[in-house]
Scaffold this active site. Structure first.
Site, PDB file in Angstrom:
ATOM      1  N   HIS A 191      38.785 -39.952 -34.811  1.00 29.15           N
ATOM      2  CA  HIS A 191      37.090 -39.626 -36.321  1.00 29.15           C
ATOM      3  C   HIS A 191      36.534 -38.770 -35.522  1.00 29.15           C
ATOM      4  O   HIS A 191      36.406 -36.895 -36.058  1.00 29.15           O
ATOM      5  CB  HIS A 191      35.938 -40.517 -35.526  1.00 29.15           C
ATOM      6  N   GLU A 192      35.788 -37.256 -34.096  1.00 31.39           N
ATOM      7  CA  GLU A 192      35.673 -36.771 -33.695  1.00 31.39           C
ATOM      8  C   GLU A 192      36.635 -35.295 -33.995  1.00 31.39           C
ATOM      9  O   GLU A 192      35.737 -34.359 -34.212  1.00 31.39           O
ATOM     10  CB  GLU A 192      35.308 -37.041 -32.206  1.00 31.39           C
TER      11      GLU A 192
ATOM     12  N   HIS B 173      36.728 -34.003 -37.300  1.00 30.59           N
ATOM     13  CA  HIS B 173      36.170 -33.281 -37.912  1.00 30.59           C
ATOM     14  C   HIS B 173      35.500 -31.571 -37.477  1.00 30.59           C
ATOM     15  O   HIS B 173      35.649 -31.160 -38.318  1.00 30.59           O
ATOM     16  CB  HIS B 173      34.518 -33.440 -37.551  1.00 30.59           C
TER      17      HIS B 173
ATOM     18  N   TYR C 157      27.342 -30.747 -44.042  1.00 35.93           N
ATOM     19  CA  TYR C 157      26.839 -31.580 -43.942  1.00 35.93           C
ATOM     20  C   TYR C 157      25.741 -32.307 -43.647  1.00 35.93           C
ATOM     21  O   TYR C 157      25.461 -32.297 -43.494  1.00 35.93           O
ATOM     22  CB  TYR C 157      27.295 -31.615 -41.882  1.00 35.93           C
TER      23      TYR C 157
ATOM     24  N   GLU D   8      31.981 -36.908 -43.130  1.00 39.93           N
ATOM     25  CA  GLU D   8      32.111 -38.679 -42.123  1.00 39.93           C
ATOM     26  C   GLU D   8      33.144 -39.455 -42.814  1.00 39.93           C
ATOM     27  O   GLU D   8      33.992 -39.708 -41.952  1.00 39.93           O
ATOM     28  CB  GLU D   8      30.926 -39.018 -42.433  1.00 39.93           C
TER      29      GLU D   8
ATOM     30  N   ASP E 152      21.652 -41.066 -45.657  1.00 39.64           N
ATOM     31  CA  ASP E 152      22.250 -40.105 -44.453  1.00 39.64           C
ATOM     32  C   ASP E 152      24.049 -40.063 -44.604  1.00 39.64           C
ATOM     33  O   ASP E 152      24.721 -40.966 -45.004  1.00 39.64           O
ATOM     34  CB  ASP E 152      22.128 -41.306 -43.611  1.00 39.64           C
TER      35      ASP E 152
ATOM     36  N   HIS F 249      26.404 -40.801 -42.815  1.00 36.17           N
ATOM     37  CA  HIS F 249      27.290 -42.246 -42.205  1.00 36.17           C
ATOM     38  C   HIS F 249      26.945 -42.986 -43.238  1.00 36.17           C
ATOM     39  O   HIS F 249      27.999 -44.044 -43.227  1.00 36.17           O
ATOM     40  CB  HIS F 249      26.424 -42.268 -40.603  1.00 36.17           C
TER      41      HIS F 249
END
Length: 549
Positions: free
Chosen positions: A363-364, A367, A378, A387, A449, A451
């Site tokens: 996931h990271e 990005h 973002y 996300e 948000d 997320h």
């Protein structure tokens, strides 16, 4: 930068926007059971090819040499110039060149575009972040830079930051991502967010009126014996009489120990016998187990992108990012930073629950891929898509790894037990099961948000891959609803991943919203499988099923 999940003061937790010579152990990873259908991606005419570093560099230079002509061809003004950011070449010879734009020497935020050219060099289309003409009356600000900086500092302080300071003086830009293009300042604020995550808040201020135009957070928060994946093979390098956690076979990825610090690179992990970690959680800031998981996550993510899409590293340039573990104390998060080009992992509650599972690591790092391709802003709907992209490819990497200890599924962060009750961080079949994410698109989604506004795109991916209704996939029970009560039959995860990757790298831009994402994925499906294909029709049906028409 993006954290793995939403910050505590805003909402409950949720995942962000995350690889040897001389080694005793082998460096190769075997691709697992990722294939959900029999169509090999490499056989698709519209699939990207793996370019050597030399070939990619030559193609970038060729496109940059023709940038002035391209600008004239697509109707840009005399003060506008194009700068090549990336290039993708498909098997059929089509070339997709992604450009950043300048106006009178100033960067144009929201001015990025992709030019699509056939094998013969003919322009087949242009995908733009904005269709507005870039023209401002003057590039001389009426508002002083100090006022813009103070506005940015205040925005960060209002969000609960500490040790707040501008990383550099505000820079002049043209803001074109929303509305009429205007002269503006961009200020980047450092320090720390309220949960200890580093701050990289970007604030855009109108240089004529002093009004705040936009803000977004740049930090994007989601053999050894690993904690989450069992015993794994690692790429390491022998140095003198010891070994380093340095994977020279995958771009030189290094894993560092911050040992509870919150800045700097840390110390490169070394070991005397090339056997790393214990497989058990430990509060010892010198513990190698978290480093094993981080290094393994990096190498399997590298292999996934290379074998699935012909992508050679996060920037597609053959160079690795690096990883840092043991960040801070009791830090319950993980994040990607473009600034350091690195992944960073906290050890969680009690410093015994490191956030280093496969899907979190992937996931990271995704990005980083998004930043170096579409560059999805973002914030707003584009932030939710940013996300979701990390969740989608995090899921793909988890399946690719084929770990018996951490089997592939459509659950996000199920191994790290963020909630303390054994439940996942997010669910792709019905995102609202986490209590905050949205299942479907609505007109207010951009104010949620990122997320949680990622939920509809995650839901789309599940429907496209597996279909609607109740089903058991690889031992996990799911029940995926649709907004309109329709029935969707999935096309398989591999095809869904190919479509999302092609859309991300060739048809999405910094300002892509949900409606644009529908268009982008339909274009990708048409290129890969044909406009009359089942795959193309299912993409449309899956978007309709989450209320994107």
């Amino acid at each position: 930068m993006s954290s793995l999940f939403a910050r505590h003061k805003r909402t409950t937790l949720a995942l962000a926007t995350a690889v040897a010579a001389g080694a005793m152990l082998t460096t190769g990873l075997t691709a697992g059971n990722a294939a959900a259908d029999s169509t090999a991606p490499s056989a698709l005419a519209g699939a990207p090819v793996l370019l050597s570093d030399t070939a990619r560099s030559a193609l970038i230079q060729e496109q940059q040499a023709g940038a002035a002509g391209a600008a004239r061809e697509i109707g840009l003004g005399a003060k506008e110039k194009l700068v090549v950011k990336d290039v993708v070449k498909d098997r059929d010879g089509t070339v997709h060149t992604r450009y950043e734009r300048t106006y009178d020497g100033l960067p144009v935020l929201g001015g990025d575009l992709v030019v699509h050219r056939s094998k013969s060099g003919a322009t087949e289309g242009v995908t733009k972040a904005t269709n507005a003409a870039i023209k401002v009356a003057t590039v001389t600000p009426k508002v002083k830079a100090a006022k813009a900086e103070q506005q940015a500092l205040s925005a960060a302080q209002d969000a609960g930051s500490s040790k707040t300071a501008a990383d550099s003086a505000p820079r002049k830009v043209i803001w074109a991502a929303e509305g009429k293009p205007v002269l503006a300042y961009e200020t980047v604020v450092g320090g720390f967010q309220d949960d200890g995550t580093p701050n990289e808040l970007h604030v855009v201020t109108d240089a004529a009126t002093g009004a705040k135009l936009y803000e977004y957070q740049g930090i994007q928060t989601g053999s050894g014996k690993s904690l989450y994946s069992g015993t794994v093979e690692l790429g390491t390098t022998k140095s003198g009489s010891s070994y380093q956690l340095l994977d020279s076979g995958r771009g030189g990825h290094k894993t560092y120990n911050l040992a509870r610090k919150t800045s700097g690179t840390g110390t490169l992990f070394t070991d005397a016998d090339d056997t790393w970690g214990t497989g058990a959680a430990s509060s010892d800031p010198q513990d190698q187990t978290a480093a094993v998981d981080a290094a393994y996550g990096a190498q399997v993510t590298w292999d996934f992108y290379k074998e699935s899409f012909g992508r050679n590293g996060i920037k597609n340039d053959g160079k690795a990012a690096y990883s840092r573990v043991h960040y801070g104390s009791n830090y319950v998060n993980a994040f990607w930073s473009d600034q350091c080009f690195c992944m960073t992992y906290g050890d969680g509650s009690g410093n015994t629950n490191p956030l280093t599972s496969i899907d979190v690591a992937a996931h990271e790092m995704t990005h980083g891929v998004t930043s170096n391709t579409a560059g999805l802003n973002y914030s707003g709907e584009s932030g939710g898509l940013n996300e979701a992209t990390s969740d989608i490819f995090g899921t793909g990497v988890e399946y690719f790894a084929n770990s018996s200890a951490d089997k592939g599924d459509y659950l996000i962060g199920e191994q790290i037990d963020i909630n303390g009750d054994g439940t996942p961080l997010r669910y792709m079949d019905k995102p609202s099961k986490d209590g905050a994410s949205k299942d479907y698109w609505d007109s207010g989604l951009g104010g949620v948000d990122v997320h949680y506004s990622s939920g509809p795109a995650n839901h789309f991916f599940f429907l496209l891959s597996e279909g609607s209704g109740a089903r058991t996939v690889d031992g996990v029970d799911y029940d995926s609803p649709t907004h309109d009560g329709s029935t969707v039959t999935g096309i398989g995860r591999d095809k869904a991943l190919q479509i999302w990757y092609k859309a991300l790298t060739e048809y999405m831009t910094s300002t892509t919203d949900y409606a644009d994402a529908r268009t982008a994925t339909l274009s990708a499906a048409s290129d890969l499988y044909g406009a009359d294909s089942t795959e193309y029709k299912t993409v449309g049906a899956a978007w309709t099923a989450i209320n994107v028409n």
